[in-house]
Design a protein around this motif. Structure first.
Motif, PDB file in Angstrom:
ATOM      1  N   PHE A 435       6.692   1.322   4.667  1.00  0.00           N
ATOM      2  CA  PHE A 435       7.437   2.345   3.922  1.00  0.00           C
ATOM      3  C   PHE A 435       7.540   3.654   4.705  1.00  0.00           C
ATOM      4  O   PHE A 435       8.552   4.343   4.644  1.00  0.00           O
ATOM      5  CB  PHE A 435       6.739   2.632   2.583  1.00  0.00           C
ATOM      6  N   LEU A 475       0.146  -5.762  -3.369  1.00  0.00           N
ATOM      7  CA  LEU A 475      -0.188  -4.342  -3.288  1.00  0.00           C
ATOM      8  C   LEU A 475      -0.882  -3.996  -4.597  1.00  0.00           C
ATOM      9  O   LEU A 475      -0.550  -4.558  -5.643  1.00  0.00           O
ATOM     10  CB  LEU A 475       1.118  -3.540  -3.151  1.00  0.00           C
ATOM     11  N   ASP A 478      -2.279   1.382  -7.675  1.00  0.00           N
ATOM     12  CA  ASP A 478      -2.437   2.765  -7.207  1.00  0.00           C
ATOM     13  C   ASP A 478      -1.690   2.988  -5.899  1.00  0.00           C
ATOM     14  O   ASP A 478      -1.100   4.043  -5.670  1.00  0.00           O
ATOM     15  CB  ASP A 478      -3.925   3.114  -7.064  1.00  0.00           C
ATOM     16  N   ASP A 482       1.527   5.499  -5.160  1.00  0.00           N
ATOM     17  CA  ASP A 482       1.505   6.419  -4.027  1.00  0.00           C
ATOM     18  C   ASP A 482       2.729   6.189  -3.121  1.00  0.00           C
ATOM     19  O   ASP A 482       3.376   7.144  -2.671  1.00  0.00           O
ATOM     20  CB  ASP A 482       0.210   6.205  -3.247  1.00  0.00           C
TER      21      ASP A 482
ATOM     22  N   LEU C   4      -3.171  10.778  -3.992  1.00  0.00           N
ATOM     23  CA  LEU C   4      -3.513   9.658  -4.868  1.00  0.00           C
ATOM     24  C   LEU C   4      -4.334   8.607  -4.143  1.00  0.00           C
ATOM     25  O   LEU C   4      -5.121   7.895  -4.752  1.00  0.00           O
ATOM     26  CB  LEU C   4      -2.236   9.003  -5.410  1.00  0.00           C
ATOM     27  N   LEU C   5      -4.115   8.495  -2.844  1.00  0.00           N
ATOM     28  CA  LEU C   5      -4.778   7.430  -2.116  1.00  0.00           C
ATOM     29  C   LEU C   5      -6.280   7.621  -2.125  1.00  0.00           C
ATOM     30  O   LEU C   5      -7.043   6.692  -2.356  1.00  0.00           O
ATOM     31  CB  LEU C   5      -4.250   7.389  -0.682  1.00  0.00           C
ATOM     32  N   SER C   8      -7.880   6.431  -5.131  1.00  0.00           N
ATOM     33  CA  SER C   8      -7.495   5.100  -5.613  1.00  0.00           C
ATOM     34  C   SER C   8      -8.725   4.321  -6.084  1.00  0.00           C
ATOM     35  O   SER C   8      -9.788   4.378  -5.494  1.00  0.00           O
ATOM     36  CB  SER C   8      -6.797   4.330  -4.507  1.00  0.00           C
ATOM     37  N   ARG C   9      -8.533   3.576  -7.138  1.00  0.00           N
ATOM     38  CA  ARG C   9      -9.618   2.822  -7.717  1.00  0.00           C
ATOM     39  C   ARG C   9     -10.233   1.839  -6.721  1.00  0.00           C
ATOM     40  O   ARG C   9     -11.426   1.808  -6.507  1.00  0.00           O
ATOM     41  CB  ARG C   9      -9.129   2.045  -8.937  1.00  0.00           C
ATOM     42  N   ALA C  10      -9.338   1.072  -6.130  1.00  0.00           N
ATOM     43  CA  ALA C  10      -9.829  -0.038  -5.327  1.00  0.00           C
ATOM     44  C   ALA C  10     -10.642   0.434  -4.132  1.00  0.00           C
ATOM     45  O   ALA C  10     -11.559  -0.255  -3.690  1.00  0.00           O
ATOM     46  CB  ALA C  10      -8.645  -0.885  -4.867  1.00  0.00           C
ATOM     47  N   HIS C  19      -6.691 -11.942  -4.695  1.00  0.00           N
ATOM     48  CA  HIS C  19      -6.223 -12.545  -5.939  1.00  0.00           C
ATOM     49  C   HIS C  19      -5.816 -13.990  -5.669  1.00  0.00           C
ATOM     50  O   HIS C  19      -5.097 -14.260  -4.725  1.00  0.00           O
ATOM     51  CB  HIS C  19      -5.042 -11.758  -6.496  1.00  0.00           C
ATOM     52  N   ALA C 135      -0.487   2.520   6.089  1.00  0.00           N
ATOM     53  CA  ALA C 135       0.783   2.300   6.797  1.00  0.00           C
ATOM     54  C   ALA C 135       1.229   0.848   6.726  1.00  0.00           C
ATOM     55  O   ALA C 135       2.411   0.551   6.937  1.00  0.00           O
ATOM     56  CB  ALA C 135       0.652   2.743   8.257  1.00  0.00           C
ATOM     57  N   ARG C 137       1.154  -1.138   4.099  1.00  0.00           N
ATOM     58  CA  ARG C 137       1.587  -1.580   2.777  1.00  0.00           C
ATOM     59  C   ARG C 137       2.896  -2.367   2.847  1.00  0.00           C
ATOM     60  O   ARG C 137       3.870  -1.893   3.439  1.00  0.00           O
ATOM     61  CB  ARG C 137       1.830  -0.364   1.890  1.00  0.00           C
ATOM     62  N   ARG C 142      -0.900  -6.568   6.460  1.00  0.00           N
ATOM     63  CA  ARG C 142      -1.725  -6.256   5.311  1.00  0.00           C
ATOM     64  C   ARG C 142      -2.253  -7.526   4.644  1.00  0.00           C
ATOM     65  O   ARG C 142      -3.453  -7.666   4.373  1.00  0.00           O
ATOM     66  CB  ARG C 142      -0.901  -5.419   4.332  1.00  0.00           C
ATOM     67  N   ARG C 158     -12.031  -2.006   0.829  1.00  0.00           N
ATOM     68  CA  ARG C 158     -10.740  -1.772   1.449  1.00  0.00           C
ATOM     69  C   ARG C 158     -10.941  -0.813   2.634  1.00  0.00           C
ATOM     70  O   ARG C 158     -11.651   0.182   2.495  1.00  0.00           O
ATOM     71  CB  ARG C 158      -9.841  -1.118   0.384  1.00  0.00           C
TER      72      ARG C 158
END
Lengths: 510, 510, 510
Positions: A435, A475, A478, A482, C4-5, C8-10, C19, C135, C137, C142, C158
């Protein structure tokens, strides 16, 4: 031919409204994700770094004249679509559209005998557009107009032959109110900054007036030198003369010509410009030697440069523009691959930009190599490339933007700034460029009223794509939020930084 | 190699059936929308304006001979796929497919020594097809054959090596019944009008017999002059001679050649034709001056025109065809970008159209410019362009069709008339050209029995795309239904209007 | 820039995990179908027939040195993306990335003065990668890194600037354990066979050592003669000399050169090779006459062959390679359309494969015609074509692979081996070529640890596409499962058969 249309529910009996989930994925779970993401970007300010609104519109802040002059006549998307239906049986032909003149587009000076005079009754023009509403099904014009008419102008019914006059009166009434003057809409749209497009010899007086009114940081010029670096144009010499006058520098020599361009770029920087903009049919950035360039310039001034020589000089000048960008920090925007005025006879009758501009194949890998080899790692250089040839997305543009720090990939442009095309853009480029090697949405419009509609649609497209990545567990949410904020707000700002800070004091003082 | 296949449920134990929601989106809400739309088009008559069915088939109305002759040997989709597996381990090779001859395709006259004789046992040919059924997974052939075998012929089981003979007997039994003769199927398919493809020198006697039987408006010819305007072909001179005989006009001069073409076009108009059809490897429509054209014609007759000259003459003649269309009202269909007989040796062994036709890049923006500048706004002119190069959809064809009133974009064609490709077509073209600048589906087939299956699949693809627009709130349902009816029925009718009414009485009387 | 990053929760508070439904469709019904299909392929052995792992890695089985040397420095996807962000404000620039040197890539021998020395601290390199995690994402890097770090290395968090050191220690600890040595991972990944890429003059000693250790059938060489058949390269003569030495045949004559190539191919066959591999910027397979070829070879040896002559000779040699494949049974892999070392200055500073390889347009229909006409039906010939130009999928490659028995379409390659691109590949090719004219997934990687991640992602992409066919009732579930097994396991095996059996005893004994 369209019996169902007349009987359509929305036309007659229901209130016309914008669905809050328009252009989001239909699957409920995906839609919920997309909404969550969109909620974080929908109200962010608009950073509109590439467009064609006339700065005088905001400097003068005079009311828009009438619905036809606002929505129909200057919008080539609208005009083209209506004309495309003009020989087919159906409502557009029945409403009297035979050529662009019937939509108010005036013949050019010197148009040949028999060129139809332009329709001057705005109500008749508006009626023709309303009659042709069904022709826009599935197009972004439909989405933008729906947004603008409903959200901005509170239009109560879907356009149609039957509703045309009532809608005209409704809109004309709104346009007479102060809340519908340009600056009021600018505020209402939440525009933080709006870039215009301007010629190197322009006085930038509208921008000066805006600056005097405290709007200097909100409406900024963009340096567009196409006509000044294409010796194949008949009026190139006139442009070079005008450049000399504007810069106060003798442009009869190649050195003076370069100095004048440099000086005008700095004048644009001083007026707040962040970028240059370059649109040429063919893309090539191969530099000539200084001697070759000087010789070509002299031949061109003497009218003796052939087409191949003129093309080589334009390529050389694009390289020079890149070199000057590395110096003065103006971001270099480039968007090749359009054959202008495809319909020569219509262009001669009605003027340029009427004869239909049609895309052709564009090549970037070899064409940008000279500039990227020279400046692609320069800390003060940024190139943003746009295309209307989707084939270059995954093959050339994403690999280039995903490699060179000095290059970013511009947003889907022109024929490609619609829902499905914007999805294809992200799907074709993200996997290679990510992005953050893209530069955020640009509306590229002269239709001032559609700016918020266009950014809204783009944010919906990006939220939908990001929701897909989250839904497919590619992804986390969060990160998607962002990234959405990056695309909607941070990247357009960061991609077009103010060049002033990067200038040496000496340069900045020139 | 495929143990699971033998054990597959559908092969053996369940009834073979067509799912009513085949080729519709899997999401329940989207599927419901698509069904609602499809319900309005599924039973509309078929308007088949571009195809290759032999008119004699319907004029004679003789029964189809056998399953192999009906389904396998004449269907190049089928033949290619089976041959493509002929050297790989698996059921196709095991079933004895070595070349097209094993599927009944006969060697051409003068084929070299050693060319394998064609298989003449239809049951053996049918068995090879059934053995290769799994090779068609994911292809439109699979969808069409499933539709035809189940819906039209009530076939009880999925084709396989094991079921081959039983299926053969089942089909042969049906073919002997009067309900399976060509005219009965024509009625059953709900075909309103079917266009064939015919050479300028054809006598059109099958069409005359159909007219005598009251079928003249239902089966109409199409004027296809490729071989008559390509001097690079060895047999061009023979074709020009034959043209002269057919027209009763001396074609040894350029003027006579043009007159003969004009006369034969009018004969086609009189026989009910609505269109011409033009397929050339390269697309160019640049006219020559009359003198240059005459000189080129004379050289070509004398056998002294080089390749570049021959190409320029073909381009000139395409421009002439456009000019004649503006005169006589025949719609001009154009579909470039196919390299014919790619496999020269196989073409020489087995005849033309066997050596595989493979797409190449096609360019439209520059190539169509001369014709569009001259006739693109002419009220009596219509050009319909087809492509097998998808890259031209959003880049060239949609922008052109969305601008010029005289141009429409043809349906996805040949390699692109399958579910995913048809979706890509709408997604790539609608946002720029809308729906009403496209011309509706054409089946382009010589496989008569597949006509209803092909139109069915196309209507499903369009219903699915329109359901997406509705589901994403980009279009209201009433509009989507109206657009679906446009695509399925109104647009093919309207795009190919009868030219007779546009002729002056003098011309019509010629 | 990215508040926000950090929050971030994760990143901070949850366990990092893969997953189980990653890269499967989000719709619950479609996902269930995709899972059912994936369950049948997820644990099938990996047949990796095209890659760039160094055979010595497995022959020596020494532990990987450190996380930077394993994951960052040799992975050009990673290095490119990080460098692309090196002049933009953000975490990558802040972490000190200025050029590839900061990621451990060493300057080439003879690099110019001022070339930055390579970073030698693996912890610093790893930190830069972790800082730039955002970067990636939306990219396959990724997905692969997530898979490898979590599944193979049990990484707990992460990557980020904050977690960098802890992750480094975690990974370094794992790398010291015997279960993380190359052969242990090979077993753990379930690799049945792995093809490497080797030059014709290579001694293949690592393969010999593997064979001696009983791994000869598991790690096999591939014959890659690019540098030996491109006289435009400055070092072509040296390569031809080395070929002569390796083959023990005098290569100063054209005949000897051909004999030496033939002999080395047979040496590769004896060492277990199944295929050759050919990557040239332009694709052309037009043969010269023997006399022309001999003359071109002599000129090239004398240094007097011009660029056009050199290109014609390369085209001729590709035809010769095809002819030899029809003889010795090595599958011919071809992947044109890459402009190597796009950034010349960086390539000169840091060595080849650093200066960014960027795709250009590729043409196949005409380019492959000579080879396909000559060998396309040969029972012992197989060509597998790869592209990074997606436009060729539906236009050229699927039609060719769907016709010629000797041709298969290779898997989506390089920039196109990611989720969305793999879906586009199946959607664009299946309707014309089916599944069985494709050759199954190839990972094409030198990143050994990512092999299982790449095959996993490909199997998920194919399961998702097949689930769509089932969900749209275009294929039955049993067929979809069978096709999935074809794609994951049977087709890569069958597409690259062992050539030994096809040799005549005389040839095999040579």
């Amino acid at each position: 031919m369209t019996p169902l249309l007349g009987a359509s529910r929305a036309d007659a009996t229901t209130t016309w409204s914008l669905h809050p989930d328009r252009a989001l994925p239909p699957d409920p779970a995906q839609r919920a994700l997309a909404r969550t993401i969109l909620d974080e970007t929908a109200r962010l300010p608009i950073v509109s770094m590439h467009g064609h609104v006339d700065a005088a519109l905001l400097a003068d802040d005079t009311p828009f004249p009438d619905p036809a002059a606002l929505f129909v006549t200057p919008d080539h998307y609208l005009v083209r679509m209506l004309v495309s239906q003009s020989t087919s049986p159906g409502p557009v032909r029945d409403a009297g559209v035979r050529s662009v003149a019937d939509l108010g587009v005036a013949p050019a000076l010197g148009a040949p005998e028999g060129t139809p005079p332009a329709e001057t009754d705005p109500r008749a023009i508006w009626r023709r557009f309303c009659a042709g509403w069904s022709a826009f099904r599935g197009t972004p014009t439909r989405a933008w107009m729906e947004h603008v008419l409903i959200e901005v102008f509170e239009a109560p019914v879907r356009p149609s032959l039957e509703t045309s006059d009532a809608l005209y009166d409704h809109l004309a009434d709104r346009l007479a109110q102060p809340e519908y003057r340009p600056r009021a809409l600018f505020e209402r749209f939440g525009i933080e900054v709006l870039a215009t497009t301007d010629g190197p010899a322009d006085t930038l007086d509208a921008h000066a007036r805006l600056a005097a009114a405290g709007w200097g940081d909100r409406v900024i010029p963009t340096f567009r030198p196409d006509a000044f670096i294409e010796p194949m144009r008949a009026d190139w010499g006139d442009h070079v003369d005008a450049l000399g006058v504007a810069a106060g520098i003798d442009t009869t020599t190649y050195g003076g010509y370069l100095d004048a361009l440099r000086a005008r770029r700095l004048a644009f920087v001083a007026a707040g410009a962040r970028a240059t903009d370059h649109g040429h049919e063919l893309l090539d950035t191969t530099p000539l030697s200084a001697e070759e360039a000087e010789r070509a310039f002299d031949c061109a001034r003497a009218g003796s440069l052939d087409t191949a020589g003129a093309r080589a000089f334009t390529a050389h000048m694009l390289f020079q523009m890149a070199a000057m960008s590395a110096e003065d920090g103006l971001v270099m925007q480039i968007h090749p691959g359009i054959l202008r005025d495809h319909d020569g006879p219509d262009a001669r009758r009605f003027g340029p930009n009427i004869g239909y501009d049609i895309p052709i194949q564009a090549e970037f890998t070899r064409a940008l190599r000279p500039v990227l080899e020279a400046f692609g790692h320069h800390p003060n250089f940024r190139l943003i490339a746009f295309t209307v040839d989707e084939t270059a997305y995954s093959r050339e543009l994403a690999p280039l933007a995903g490699a060179y720090p000095g290059m970013r990939l511009g947003a889907p442009w022109w024929f490609l700034d619609a829902s499905d095309a914007m999805r294809r853009f992200r799907e074709a480029t993200t996997e290679t460029a990510g992005f953050r090697n893209t530069s955020g949405f640009v509306d590229d419009t002269r239709a001032f009223c559609s700016i918020s509609a266009r950014h809204d649609l783009a944010r919906r497209a990006d939220a939908s794509y990001l929701a897909k990545l989250v839904g497919e567990h590619r992804l986390d949410l969060d990160e998607a939020i962002d990234a959405a904020i990056d695309l909607a707000y941070r990247l357009p700002k960061e991609s077009y930084p103010s060049p002033v800070s990067s200038l040496s004091p000496l340069e900045a003082a020139r």
